[in-house]
Design a protein around this motif. Structure first.
Motif, mmCIF file in Angstrom:
data_model
loop_
_atom_site.group_PDB
_atom_site.id
_atom_site.type_symbol
_atom_site.label_atom_id
_atom_site.label_comp_id
_atom_site.label_asym_id
_atom_site.label_seq_id
_atom_site.Cartn_x
_atom_site.Cartn_y
_atom_site.Cartn_z
ATOM 1 N N MET A 83 1.850 3.108 -0.478
ATOM 2 C CA MET A 83 1.033 2.537 -0.334
ATOM 3 C C MET A 83 -0.363 1.922 -1.283
ATOM 4 O O MET A 83 -0.884 3.115 -1.997
ATOM 5 N N LEU A 122 2.351 6.087 10.045
ATOM 6 C CA LEU A 122 1.655 5.538 9.086
ATOM 7 C C LEU A 122 0.392 5.024 9.994
ATOM 8 O O LEU A 122 -1.397 4.706 9.174
ATOM 9 N N ASP A 155 0.940 -1.144 2.981
ATOM 10 C CA ASP A 155 2.666 -0.149 3.391
ATOM 11 C C ASP A 155 4.009 -0.264 2.682
ATOM 12 O O ASP A 155 3.652 -1.707 3.376
#
Length: 201
Positions: A7, A71, A82
């Motif tokens: 991330m 997410l 990501d």
């Protein structure tokens, strides 16, 4: 199924410190919620260059679509990109049940790629694989090998390890029977403030 997610956060120029703090506070609260639900397993910081804001996360989800929902629920996603790496069970994985939460030691992620020479006898490959399984079991019992997964790509695996320092980590890797046939990349990990940790969620 488990996933390793890299991330990378880039805060837009002109964003106030107060807004950044507010988003990070919501992120911490959401991380605790995801951990309680068994969806966020671990968070780490890899080595960073000045100005970088990057996190490695280990997540659990039944499939990629559900992982994307997870997410997307994270407040920092508005500033984040990501990279998802699906992980599958490795036959030498000690398994999450074997993790001893009482052990505190630096952690490392190691990517392995097996590249046996084309002229290596099949019996030598088979013997090496058998010896590797025995050694992995020993290292897991000694608290060094925490988890092991198969990763996308031919012959690729990913391991989570504990060692006193980088030198000890390299010594452990050199002790693997398949070491002469392995290319390895080691990433030292540091603590993340939102890490559920080992049994601390």
């Amino acid at each position: 199924m488990e996933y390793l997610v890299t991330m990378t956060t880039r805060v837009p120029e002109g964003t106030s410190a107060a807004e950044v703090d507010a988003v990070r506070a919501r992120e911490a609260a959401n991380s605790r919620k995801l951990a309680d639900q068994g969806q966020l397993l671990r968070l780490w910081r890899p080595p960073l260059q000045p100005g970088e804001w990057r996190t490695l996360g280990l997540f659990a989800a039944p499939d990629a679509a559900r992982l994307e929902d997870i997410l997307s629920s994270m407040p920092l996603r508005v500033w984040r990109q990501d990279e998802v790496e699906p992980l599958s069970p490795h036959p030498n994985d000690p398994g999450p049940a074997s993790v001893d939460a009482s052990i505190a030691a630096p952690e490392f992620l190691v990517t392995f790629v097996v590249a046996a020479p084309g002229d290596a006898p099949s019996q030598a490959r088979e013997d090496g694989t058998t010896a590797e399984a025995v050694r992995a079991k020993e290292l897991a019992e000694e608290g060094y090998l925490v988890r092991l997964w198969n990763a996308p790509g031919e012959g690729r695996a990913l391991g989570l390890w504990r060692a006193r320092d980088a030198a000890e980590m390299q010594t452990l890797l050199d002790s693997l029977p398949l070491a002469p046939w392995l290319s390895m990349e080691t990433t030292p990990l540091s603590e993340h403030p939102n890490d559920p940790g080992l049994g601390r969620s």
